[in-house]
Design a protein around this motif. Structure first.
Motif, short mmCIF file in Angstrom:
data_model
loop_
_atom_site.label_atom_id
_atom_site.label_comp_id
_atom_site.label_asym_id
_atom_site.label_seq_id
_atom_site.Cartn_x
_atom_site.Cartn_y
_atom_site.Cartn_z
N VAL A 205 9.38 5.22 -14.34
CA VAL A 205 10.87 5.98 -14.97
C VAL A 205 10.98 5.36 -16.18
CG1 VAL A 205 13.40 6.02 -14.53
CG2 VAL A 205 11.92 5.73 -12.45
N PRO A 206 11.10 6.35 -17.34
CA PRO A 206 10.86 7.66 -17.32
C PRO A 206 9.60 7.90 -17.11
CG PRO A 206 11.41 7.08 -19.49
CD PRO A 206 11.40 5.66 -18.76
N GLY A 207 8.89 9.37 -17.02
CA GLY A 207 7.60 9.68 -17.16
C GLY A 207 6.93 9.88 -15.93
N GLY A 208 7.79 9.76 -14.80
CA GLY A 208 7.38 10.04 -13.24
C GLY A 208 8.01 11.40 -12.80
N VAL A 209 8.88 11.47 -12.11
CA VAL A 209 9.60 12.51 -11.49
C VAL A 209 10.34 13.33 -12.45
CG1 VAL A 209 11.19 13.47 -9.75
CG2 VAL A 209 9.84 11.41 -9.16
N GLY A 210 10.95 12.83 -13.53
CA GLY A 210 11.75 13.52 -14.15
C GLY A 210 10.92 14.70 -14.82
N PRO A 211 9.98 14.44 -15.51
CA PRO A 211 9.25 15.68 -16.33
C PRO A 211 8.73 16.74 -15.41
CG PRO A 211 8.22 13.67 -17.03
CD PRO A 211 9.26 13.36 -15.92
N MET A 212 8.52 16.39 -14.09
CA MET A 212 8.19 17.36 -13.04
C MET A 212 9.05 18.51 -12.57
SD MET A 212 4.85 17.18 -12.61
CE MET A 212 4.91 18.38 -11.21
N GLY B 32 0.86 -1.24 -0.02
CA GLY B 32 -0.04 -0.01 -0.11
C GLY B 32 0.85 1.23 -0.02
N ALA B 33 2.21 1.06 0.14
CA ALA B 33 2.87 2.33 0.12
C ALA B 33 3.03 3.12 -1.19
CB ALA B 33 4.56 2.01 0.25
N VAL B 34 3.29 4.37 -1.20
CA VAL B 34 3.36 5.21 -2.29
C VAL B 34 4.92 5.32 -2.53
CG1 VAL B 34 3.17 7.75 -3.19
CG2 VAL B 34 1.36 6.55 -1.48
N VAL B 35 5.31 5.14 -3.97
CA VAL B 35 6.54 4.88 -4.13
C VAL B 35 6.96 5.83 -5.01
CG1 VAL B 35 8.43 3.39 -5.08
CG2 VAL B 35 6.83 2.64 -3.70
N ILE B 36 7.90 6.77 -4.78
CA ILE B 36 8.44 8.09 -5.63
C ILE B 36 9.85 7.70 -5.83
CG2 ILE B 36 8.96 10.37 -5.80
CD1 ILE B 36 6.07 10.07 -5.13
N ASP B 37 9.97 7.38 -7.55
CA ASP B 37 11.58 7.03 -7.81
C ASP B 37 12.19 8.39 -8.32
OD1 ASP B 37 13.87 5.97 -8.56
OD2 ASP B 37 12.73 4.01 -9.46
N ALA B 38 12.98 8.96 -7.77
CA ALA B 38 13.57 10.11 -8.17
C ALA B 38 14.88 9.85 -9.01
CB ALA B 38 13.91 11.24 -7.42
N GLY B 39 15.28 8.46 -9.05
CA GLY B 39 16.37 8.11 -9.93
C GLY B 39 16.53 8.12 -11.37
N TYR B 40 17.42 7.97 -11.88
CA TYR B 40 17.50 7.92 -13.31
C TYR B 40 18.95 7.49 -13.78
CZ TYR B 40 16.60 8.70 -18.29
OH TYR B 40 16.71 8.52 -19.74
N ASN B 41 18.70 6.05 -14.05
CA ASN B 41 20.08 5.57 -14.35
C ASN B 41 19.93 5.11 -15.67
OD1 ASN B 41 21.01 5.37 -11.45
ND2 ASN B 41 19.16 4.34 -11.17
N PRO B 42 21.46 4.72 -16.19
CA PRO B 42 21.64 4.22 -17.52
C PRO B 42 20.72 3.22 -17.93
CG PRO B 42 23.67 4.54 -16.50
CD PRO B 42 22.73 4.82 -15.61
N GLY B 43 19.89 3.27 -19.09
CA GLY B 43 18.94 2.16 -19.70
C GLY B 43 17.39 2.60 -19.30
N ASN B 44 17.28 3.82 -18.73
CA ASN B 44 16.02 4.29 -18.34
C ASN B 44 15.61 3.30 -17.15
OD1 ASN B 44 15.71 6.19 -20.27
ND2 ASN B 44 14.31 5.14 -21.50
N VAL B 45 16.62 3.24 -16.22
CA VAL B 45 16.13 2.32 -15.03
C VAL B 45 16.20 3.38 -13.85
CG1 VAL B 45 16.99 0.48 -13.41
CG2 VAL B 45 17.25 0.34 -15.76
#
Lengths: 284, 284
Positions: A258-265, A227-240
């Motif tokens: 990732v991509p399409g979560g934190v990055g565009p914000m 039920g947790a909310v997971v925010i992934d602010a990482g952006y590593n090679p290979g779109n991971v």
């Protein structure tokens, strides 16, 4: 999609809406004052990734009706020269926001360069004044990625008060300010980092997890609290990202892709804060 | 004393040593430069507790060979007047450190008053610049109580790296900076506060607990992890701390008494930082 699968937090869509609103505000400023909001971007050297990032920011500015002024300095620029260039922008009434693309070269005192940004133009939220304002809940600009994370959480109506938030990473522009912003919203905040001895135990406590560590799939799906909310602010090679997405999505209620979560914000917040800065400086 | 009883962390003794060292440094400055380190204390109104605190600080200054300059302003002083008085001290080369006794009256913008203190004279560690410096691990003055806590932890050789530290309280001059200083020493830091839903669960995780909440015996002894280090920064009517001392002492390895733990360290750090400030301003 099975019921055990997390809902995606669509950063691309939220960023698009944010940029549209920002563009409307920028147009209104231009119409009312004859002055177009202006972001100055400062690039030292020609690191290909940095060149790409700056270009992307300039393109987004153009799409939002924000002028950009570009200052390009050679790789061998000294701290004094960089501070002088940024100070000139801080004093230039035609410039409303300043972004120093970083990291700068190791021979430059990056902190001194950041501090040459006038707080009222610190739309990237990198100065000590902005950090303290985030810590004290005072008006000011937020660091763009943490600011984007807060907007995502709000857009998906995530309750923060009294929840356990765990931030993995403690950088000056991401982990630390993200924790302060979550604390300001009454979450019980834990900072984890490279020296944390039992990361899994800490992650398992998280109602809201912010991964900001820069290591691919570093957070294991099995450690995500159901039920947790997971925010992934990482952006590593290979779109991971920093989180094992597939494993985490089986347990989380909400998760950023990732991509399409934190990055565009991140860029969306940069643009929005540039328009905020222009409004204040133009007395609107 | 049974083996199950915690060792006391003797803040009175450590403060005495700190003040002795500070006095020796102050005397050396006076001998070498002819200038005696000077702390300016600013008091608005005549709240009896505030009057007592300021007097105590002045007495300790005198004992340590530090001059004090006292500025007393009437209760009806405006923000503008207070800012002007503090700005004058910031610009006065004979003053090396500035302490604004707070809280000030509710009609005054306390943050504006704090920010009138020049960062190089902020020996009480209350400005936004000092907060950010604590957050980023940069040189600067620390808030005195958190600074005293760190000195106590170091004096008793408490390992912090990788340990779980739990700070209960999030004030701008105590809880928040204490957490940042612990994070800077590689602890895994959790901030708890009035909105934390399961405080007991969070406290039970603490290898190092900092109680800074101002509620008598708010932390239950049974929640202390066996072997934990307990720092009680509370000081409530009746000489009672924020922690149930008797219960906690049965489980902790080290614990600060109240009084005689954190309290004496706060003024010791104020004096030490005043001498640090004088050394820097006099180019020593």
């Amino acid at each position: 999609m099975s019921t055990s699968t997390a809902r995606l937090m669509d950063g691309t869509a939220l960023a698009r809406r944010t940029v549209e609103e920002t563009a409307a505000r920028a147009a209104e400023i231009t119409r009312r004052t004859g002055t177009t909001p202006c972001l100055a971007t400062v690039l030292v050297g020609a690191d290909p990734a940095s060149v790409t990032y700056v270009k992307m920011k300039q393109n987004r500015c153009a799409q939002a009706g924000i002028r950009s002024r570009h200052v390009e300095l050679p790789a061998e620029t000294t701290t004094e020269e960089l501070v002088a260039a940024i100070t000139a922008l801080s004093e230039d009434p035609e410039v409303h926001g300043i972004l120093l693309q970083h990291p700068v070269g190791p021979h430059i005192d990056e902190r001194a360069a950041f501090e040459a940004i006038a707080p009222e133009k610190d739309v990237d939220g990198v100065t000590m004044a902005s950090f303290a304002a985030m810590g004290f809940g005072l008006p000011g600009f937020v660091s763009c990625t943490p600011g984007g994370i807060m907007r995502l959480l709000d857009a998906y109506d995530v309750e923060l008060s009294g929840k356990r938030a765990v931030v993995v990473g403690r950088s000056a522009i991401l982990g630390k300010p993200a924790g302060l912003l979550l604390l300001g919203r009454d979450a019980t905040v834990t900072y984890c980092h490279s020296r944390t001895t039992d990361l899994s135990a800490a992650v398992r406590e998280a109602d809201v997890l912010v991964a900001a560590v820069g290591k691919p799939r570093f957070i294991k799906g099995e450690d995500i609290k159901p039920g947790a909310v997971v925010i992934d602010a990482g952006y590593n090679p290979g779109n991971v990202g920093d989180v094992d997405f597939d494993g985490a999505a089986e347990r989380a209620s909400l998760i950023t892709p990732v991509p399409g979560g934190v990055g565009p914000m991140t860029i969306a917040v940069l643009l929005a804060q540039t328009v905020d800065a222009a409004e204040r400086q133009l007395g609107l």
